[in-house]
Design an enzyme around this catalytic site. Structure first.
Site, PDB file in Angstrom:
ATOM      1  N   ASP A 120       0.842  -1.188   0.000  1.00  0.00           N
ATOM      2  CA  ASP A 120       0.000   0.000   0.000  1.00  0.00           C
ATOM      3  C   ASP A 120       0.888   1.253   0.000  1.00  0.00           C
ATOM      4  O   ASP A 120       1.846   1.347   0.776  1.00  0.00           O
ATOM      5  CB  ASP A 120      -0.887  -0.022   1.249  1.00  0.00           C
ATOM      6  CG  ASP A 120      -1.832   1.151   1.309  1.00  0.00           C
ATOM      7  OD1 ASP A 120      -2.671   1.277   0.405  1.00  0.00           O
ATOM      8  OD2 ASP A 120      -1.738   1.936   2.273  1.00  0.00           O
ATOM      9  N   GLU A 175       1.691   0.377  -5.105  1.00  0.00           N
ATOM     10  CA  GLU A 175       1.278   1.666  -5.634  1.00  0.00           C
ATOM     11  C   GLU A 175       2.486   2.600  -5.646  1.00  0.00           C
ATOM     12  O   GLU A 175       2.972   3.004  -4.591  1.00  0.00           O
ATOM     13  CB  GLU A 175       0.179   2.265  -4.756  1.00  0.00           C
ATOM     14  CG  GLU A 175      -1.089   1.436  -4.713  1.00  0.00           C
ATOM     15  CD  GLU A 175      -2.084   1.988  -3.713  1.00  0.00           C
ATOM     16  OE1 GLU A 175      -3.242   2.247  -4.110  1.00  0.00           O
ATOM     17  OE2 GLU A 175      -1.724   2.158  -2.533  1.00  0.00           O
TER      18      GLU A 175
END
Length: 705
Positions: free
Chosen positions: A400, A429
């Site tokens: 994340d 990400e």
């Protein structure tokens, strides 16, 4: 009485703060600090910052592990540790990265270790007893209890900055309900039968992967799922489960879909949900509390600290038995609440990033950024990754906000994962975030050349297909009648090609994760309802299927959000992280209604698996085998030259029938069409001409034998 405080911001300076403090210092000849009976003389001349702030300097190094006071004439002023913990010297001096931390169990003794260089005292609370811990080197505290401690609850009790806290071990492997206590665990007793003997699924090349993103609770909580343990780990272990209308659900459904990897939203212990009343709250899981402990609300018995461990292992074991690999979503960029986290209570100010003015960095947007570049923060992350690999036998990690993690940490994670017997899939990400650390040293997609083998979610792909995420009414290729068609050549080639209309997104084709929908933001179906409200629902579904088709056939790894294949909706909720089951649950009734549409996705995944030209790993091979075709305006097409076959892929984003000229004459078989049998009356083409229907996506094959 006026309140004054002194702060240690580096090993040779002390900052005194309080109302009109410079007047006091001016009238005092001598200042000194005392800790453990030793006097340290301080110099303040010429170092007034303002009337309320004076900085003192010391030739001697100021201790951070003692209860200290500053003496100015008759004044006794408490000294607290502050910015010194963020200095490089502190990181070097108290580098305990070679120490094993936590409750280190065997059936004869348990060694308890915790890192807190700034503590002046540390106690260990085990069951009803309290023990004085001994300070070792590098700020590590230790106590050994010589008995079988399996099942014992424990806390650390540090005294630091003149206060005493109760702290749950950040390295805890088990906790009591809602994380009130750590629990010592004999992990060997938590393994399901044959858990260690069942091999991880063997994937020769990670480019062969396809990912299906699932939330534990969403997957089975629907009353029509046919699952017994709804919303629990065990719900996804149930084989041959069927919906009320006798369609496959849960694990069996995912297996039939044909993906290689299931990506689970965070399974480590998180906040906002009461373990004992899980149906009263909902959370995706991005509020991490204890990073090495499974979430309790997913357990059928959260009061048993070991049940959740065994149940999660049973889930992973069941997936492995079905040939499915498991990726877990990990959140190493922030904690739920900084002030109450175990990290902050043990070493205040160390584990988090700060701006030069002393304010907490908040690039993550949730109130804090973990300082992954700090040695003991990096150690914790690496230890935790290793623990999930070793103990739970996971097959990959989704990071994340990976763009907030420093490059060195990600590189070391990758090196650690390379030691595993089977390839470990790493993706994240790579967004650029405004965190208090050099952007040149962060794991963003712009730095993908420093992270070969680590994959990045491709937001250029996402926004090209359906429109800019941050402009709610923006259109892309499938919903904007071919808008951005000039970008598609780069994207279907894997977003790493040079000399295309748009620059490469990643350095290597093996680094792109292609997607149009995930747990974040609107589902694709909800997005299309906003951007294309004047179109019919049937037309929007055709656009939707075209988007999914392009995702699966483009070079790179395709990523599918659970329920995407049946047009999952969250009733327009753009950020459903705490929105509850009604919004988030997978609709298993809809699964039965959309069987033909689901079969379309199964067929696409099967075709991708059958033909290696959809899974190429080198740019030169892509340039040799993939060729973009000349097509009518707004229609996009390309051909893939397989070993014995030619494959042609076409996407028509317009509302009109379009005639296309195939690259060569012959007998072409239509392997898949997004329209289905009810609109297509023929599934083969003889000659060199074919007609595309409105919003149709097709794959054609011609044998060269």
């Amino acid at each position: 009485m006026k309140e004054y405080k002194a702060w240690i911001d580096n090993f040779h300076s002390l900052q005194l703060e309080g109302p009109i403090v410079n007047d006091i210092v001016t009238n005092i000849d001598r200042a000194y600090a005392i800790g453990n009976g030793e006097k340290i003389h301080l110099i303040s001349e010429g170092h007034t910052i303002d009337e309320n702030t004076v900085r003192f300097y010391s030739e001697d190094s100021l201790p951070v592990d003692q209860d200290m006071f500053l003496y100015l004439g008759e004044l006794e002023i408490p000294i607290y540790v502050r910015g010194v913990v963020r200095t490089e010297k502190f990181d070097e001096k108290y580098d305990g990265s070679r120490e094993d931390l936590g409750a280190i169990y065997n059936d004869i003794e348990t060694i308890f270790r915790v890192w807190s260089p700034v503590a002046t005292e540390m106690k260990l609370h085990v069951n009803e007893s309290v023990y004085e811990m001994k300070r070792k080197k590098f700020g590590v505290w230790e106590y050994t209890l010589t008995e079988d401690c399996h099942g014992y609850s424990y806390l650390f009790i540090p005294t630091l900055n003149k206060e005493t806290y109760e702290v749950v071990d950040p390295y805890a492997k088990a906790v009591t309900t809602n994380g009130e206590y750590g629990v010592v665990v004999n992990l060997e007793t938590t393994d399901p039968d044959e858990f260690r003997e069942t091999p991880r699924p063997d994937i020769e090349n990670l480019q062969d992967s396809s990912i299906y993103e699932v939330h534990i609770r969403d997957a089975t909580i629907d009353s029509r799922s046919g699952i017994v343990d709804k919303g629990k780990y065990l719900g996804l272990t149930e084989k041959d489960a069927k919906t009320v209308h006798q369609y496959s659900s849960g694990l069996s459904y995912i297996k039939e879909l044909g993906v290689s990897h299931v990506q689970l939203l965070p399974v480590n212990d998180f906040g906002r949900v009461n373990d004992l009343e899980p149906n009263k709250q909902y959370n995706w899981g991005y509020d991490p509390l204890f990073f090495q402990v499974p979430e309790g609300s997913y357990s059928v018995d959260p009061t048993d600290p070991f049940a959740r461990i065994t149940e999660l292992k049973e889930l992973i074991h069941s997936f492995h038995q079905e040939g499915l690999s498991v990726i877990i979503d990990v959140v190493y960029n922030h904690v739920f609440v900084k002030e109450t986290s175990s990290f902050e209570k043990l070493v205040p100010g160390y584990y988090f990033r700060y701006h030069d003015n002393g304010t907490v960095s908040n690039g993550t947007g949730v109130g804090n950024d973990i300082a992954t570049e700090k040695r003991m923060a990096r150690k914790f992350i690496l230890d935790t990754i290793g623990y999930w690999l070793r103990e739970y036998r996971v097959d990959g990690f989704r990071f994340d906000l990976m763009g907030a993690i420093d490059l060195t940490t990600m590189q070391q994670i990758q090196n650690s994962c390379k030691k595993e017997e089977t390839p470990i899939l790493l993706l994240g990400e790579g967004w650029g975030l405004q965190t208090a650390f050099s952007s040149e040293k962060l794991s963003t997609s712009f730095k993908s050349h420093h992270l070969p083998g680590i994959r990045f979610f491709n937001d250029v792909f996402r926004d090209t297909i359906k429109g800019n995420l941050f402009e709610s009414h923006d259109h892309g290729f499938v919903n904007g009648k071919g808008r951005y068609i000039e970008r598609l050549t780069q994207l279907v080639k894997g977003s790493a090609a040079q000399n295309e209309d748009i620059p490469p997104f990643v350095h290597e084709v093996t680094q792109t994760v292609n997607y149009v929908e995930c747990h974040d933001n609107h589902t694709l179906a909800d997005r299309l309802e906003i951007t294309n409200s004047s179109d019919t629902n049937e037309e929007r579904m055709k656009m939707h299927k075209m988007a999914t088709g392009l995702t699966i056939v483009s070079q790179g790894i395709p990523f599918i959000h659970a329920g995407q294949e049946w047009f999952r909706s969250k009733s327009g909720d753009e950020n459903s992280y705490i929105s509850g089951d009604k919004i988030n649950q997978l609709d298993w009734k809809r699964r039965g209604e959309k069987e033909e549409d689901i079969q379309y996705v199964r067929d696409l995944l099967s075709i991708r698996k059958e033909y290696s030209v959809f899974r190429m790993t080198k740019q030169e091979d892509i340039n040799r085998h993939l060729h973009v075709l000349i097509t009518p305006p707004k229609v996009f097409g390309f051909t893939l030259l397989a070993y014995k076959n030619d494959l042609c892929i076409y996407a028509n984003p317009t509302e009109k029938d379009v005639k296309i000229e195939l690259p060569s004459s012959g007998d072409w078989e239509m392997l898949v069409t997004s329209l289905g049998k009810h609109e297509r009356t023929y599934f083969s083409v003889r000659g060199k001409e074919c007609e595309l229907r409105p919003y149709e996506f097709i794959i054609l094959r011609k044998s060269r034998l």
